[in-house]
Design an enzyme around this catalytic site. Structure first.
Site, PDB file in Angstrom:
ATOM      1  N   ARG A  18       0.827  -1.214   0.000  1.00 18.02           N
ATOM      2  CA  ARG A  18       0.000   0.000   0.000  1.00 18.02           C
ATOM      3  C   ARG A  18       0.852   1.251   0.000  1.00 18.02           C
ATOM      4  O   ARG A  18       0.554   2.227  -0.704  1.00 18.02           O
ATOM      5  CB  ARG A  18      -0.937   0.013   1.209  1.00 18.02           C
ATOM      6  N   ASN A  36      -6.047  -2.623   2.003  1.00 20.18           N
ATOM      7  CA  ASN A  36      -6.064  -4.076   2.091  1.00 20.18           C
ATOM      8  C   ASN A  36      -7.513  -4.542   2.165  1.00 20.18           C
ATOM      9  O   ASN A  36      -8.346  -3.884   2.793  1.00 20.18           O
ATOM     10  CB  ASN A  36      -5.336  -4.563   3.346  1.00 20.18           C
TER      11      ASN A  36
END
Length: 89
Positions: A18, A36
């Site tokens: 990320r 996520n």
């Protein structure tokens, strides 16, 4: 301008995925977020010009290629709801 949802699967959680996407997104004229998912995938939602979105996905694939097994992409109409790009938790 379009909205695109990109789902990355593989070993994409717990490897800085990320934050890598967030860093790469700063170099492209896109807004949106990365997060996520409970099923182990990472979701990238972005809005921006076609070329910018394509370049970002290409950069993510190049940088994180060892972790990605599959990429699913879906395009829809932009909503204009994002002001910047962020990591969502």
């Amino acid at each position: 301008m379009q909205r695109e949802t990109v789902l990355f699967s593989g070993r994409v959680q717990g490897v800085g995925f990320r934050y890598t996407v967030e860093s790469l997104a700063r170099n492209h004229a896109v807004t949106g977020y990365v997060r996520n998912l409970a099923d182990g995938r990472v979701e990238l939602v972005m809005e921006g010009p076609d070329q910018e979105r394509e370049q970002l996905v290409r950069a993510v694939r190049e940088k994180m290629q060892d972790y990605i097994h599959n990429v699913d992409r879906h395009t829809s109409a932009a909503t204009g709801e994002f002001k910047d790009f962020s990591v969502r938790h």
